[in-house]
Scaffold this active site. Structure first.
Site, PDB file in Angstrom:
ATOM      1  CG  ASP A  14     -29.663  92.873 163.215  1.00 41.26           C
ATOM      2  OD1 ASP A  14     -29.139  91.580 162.981  1.00 41.26           O
ATOM      3  OD2 ASP A  14     -30.724  92.936 163.551  1.00 41.26           O
ATOM      4  CD  GLU A 174     -31.665  87.575 157.778  1.00 42.06           C
ATOM      5  OE1 GLU A 174     -32.669  87.818 157.811  1.00 42.06           O
ATOM      6  OE2 GLU A 174     -30.804  86.780 158.789  1.00 42.06           O
TER       7      GLU A 174
END
Length: 498
Positions: A14, A174
């Site tokens: 991420d 997301e």
């Protein structure tokens, strides 16, 4: 020049990036590991150096007995008016918050919480306004990318939370990030789930609250149809522009263990992919919308050389920066010196969602050779290849009932199996050795300059496809069951990648 992916190897998922003057700063998720949110810096986007962590104090991060792959999700780093901000989710407490610092090499603030739900929060700054977005449900019960304006000093919401985009139709929308480029607002997100169907998608509009128009060729970046290719799971990216005006996306991906072995155990890693804007303002990414292992580009000068650290020892590794602990460590059980580490075990074992005596480095490549001398006076101490409390392989020296032995333990789900046990002749010190390739770990001890093989175990049982979760294998030094004030001593640690 040519550069190789991933640009940051091992479990660093991420990624989010920002540029300040001539330096790039990048942060990654840390989940149940402490300190939280590792920070890297780079001058060229290719070579990255870890400089610290954002969350270094118990008061900043609640990790007590959280489940593996809980804790700190998908951070975002941004710079505004001389100050760095890192915003993230503690998924175990269901709270979104941010911390700030005026010194990227120093300590970060206490958390400032925002009463907007969801995950993967991000900040966008413009005209003294701070926009806070996340992936979740807005104040009207609508799911999507949710946004509000906040008071950046307090985190207080100034406007209702409203959905600004519902994505391109993929599952698990997301990882939102917003940018203003040439007068237009771009909203980049991830869809498809962070597995083999992962992808980067985007839309654009003429204001932060626009009706965002989807890119007609979404996903802009994905490897979901590249069966048999090493690089999979590409998604969750953050755009950045270099000083020459070129655009890039830093994003996660993972390397599967073999062409037809759809398992990954190194975790999700950091990849760099070039971005090209069309004349009409839309952009494309990668090679035909995919990420490849080696890019050849004129966007980086040929004078830039990609360097990679291939050997880790006690002497050349900053364990306070590159190392990690499980949840909040008990500091009195660790003595980290220049050429050794001493660990005092407790009754907490690696099989518990707790804080055993454990310090680790992320496994960075498939092929490696680990060796370390371990000595004990009681209990158990050794090397673990750790995915989570239910999936780890341990090579350890033990002393029970005045007898020393070396054991290989395989922990896969509910199966806890001692694969091999070798008794030693009252020897409280041993050299532990692990060889690894794409598919197997081989466990050995060294006696009288000879390696004695104790068996092997397959890497796939430590993969996300078997274990679940979002992390990767950590090479951990651990101790447990030691009594009194006795410490296990670890010396001559070496981890070579080849």
């Amino acid at each position: 020049m040519k550069y190789n992916n991933p640009v940051i190897k091992g479990f660093y998922p991420d990624p989010s990036v920002c540029k300040v003057e001539n330096t790039y700063y990048l942060v990654c998720s840390s989940f149940q590991y402490f300190p939280g949110v590792p920070i890297f810096e780079s001058k060229d986007l290719i070579n990255w150096k870890q400089i610290g962590h954002c969350l270094t104090r118990r008061s900043q991060i609640e990790l007590e007995k959280i489940n593996s792959s809980g804790g700190i999700f998908a951070p975002t780093i941004r710079f505004n008016n001389g100050r760095f901000y890192m915003t993230t989710t503690n998924n175990s407490t269901q709270e979104n918050f941010y911390v700030w610092t005026d010194d990227i090499y120093g300590e970060w603030s206490e958390p400032i919480y925002v009463k907007q739900g969801g995950i993967d929060p991000s900040l966008y700054f413009e005209d003294d306004k701070a926009y806070f977005m996340s992936s979740g449900t807005d104040d009207n019960g609508v799911d999507g990318i949710v946004q509000c304006e906040i008071d950046i000093q307090t985190g207080r919401k100034l406007t209702p939370s409203l959905v600004i985009w519902t994505g391109s139709g993929g599952r698990f929308l997301e990882g939102p990030h917003m940018y203003k480029i040439n007068g237009m607002y771009y909203l980049v997100a991830a869809e498809g789930g962070t597995e083999f169907g992962h992808m980067v998608t985007y839309a654009r509009g003429n204001s932060p609250y626009a009706t965002f128009e989807e890119y007609s060729h979404n996903p802009v970046l994905t490897n979901r149809n590249l069966g048999g290719h090493e690089i999979q799971g590409v998604g969750h990216g953050d755009l950045v522009q270099d000083n020459m005006g070129n655009w890039w996306i830093l994003h996660l991906g993972f390397r599967q263990s073999g062409q037809w072995q759809a398992y990954h155990h190194l975790g999700r890693e950091v990849f760099l992919t070039p971005v090209t804007f069309y004349e009409d303002g839309w952009f494309k990414a990668g090679e035909n919308g995919t990420t490849i292992k080696c890019f050849e580009t004129d966007k980086i000068p040929n004078s830039v050389v990609q360097n990679e650290k291939k050997c880790y020892t006690f002497e050349n590794t900053k364990w306070d920066r590159e190392g990690c602990y499980l949840r909040i460590p008990h500091g009195e059980n660790y003595k980290i010196k220049e050429n050794s580490i001493s660990l005092k075990g407790t009754n907490i074992t690696l099989d518990e969602a707790d804080s055993p005596t454990f310090i680790g480095l992320r496994q960075k490549d498939f092929n490696m050779y680990i060796s370390c001398d371990v000595s004990i006076s009681d209990g158990e101490a050794g090397i673990t290849l750790y995915m989570d409390e239910n999936h780890h392989y341990d090579l350890a020296l033990c002393k029970y009932d005045n007898k020393y032995e070396v054991i290989v333990k395989l922990n896969v789900g509910e199966i806890k199996h001692v694969k091999k046990s070798v008794c030693l002749e009252n020897d409280n010190k041993v050299s532990l050795i692990i060889h690894a390739d794409n598919n197997c770990y081989n466990f050995c001890i060294k006696t009288e300059d000879k390696e004695v093989n104790l068996g092997r175990a397959q890497t796939k049982y430590l993969s996300s496809e078997v274990a679940g979760g979002f992390t990767g294998v950590i090479i951990g030094l651990y101790a447990c069951g030691l009594s009194g004030y006795n410490y296990a001593e670890f010396t001559n640690f070496k981890c070579d990648y080849f």
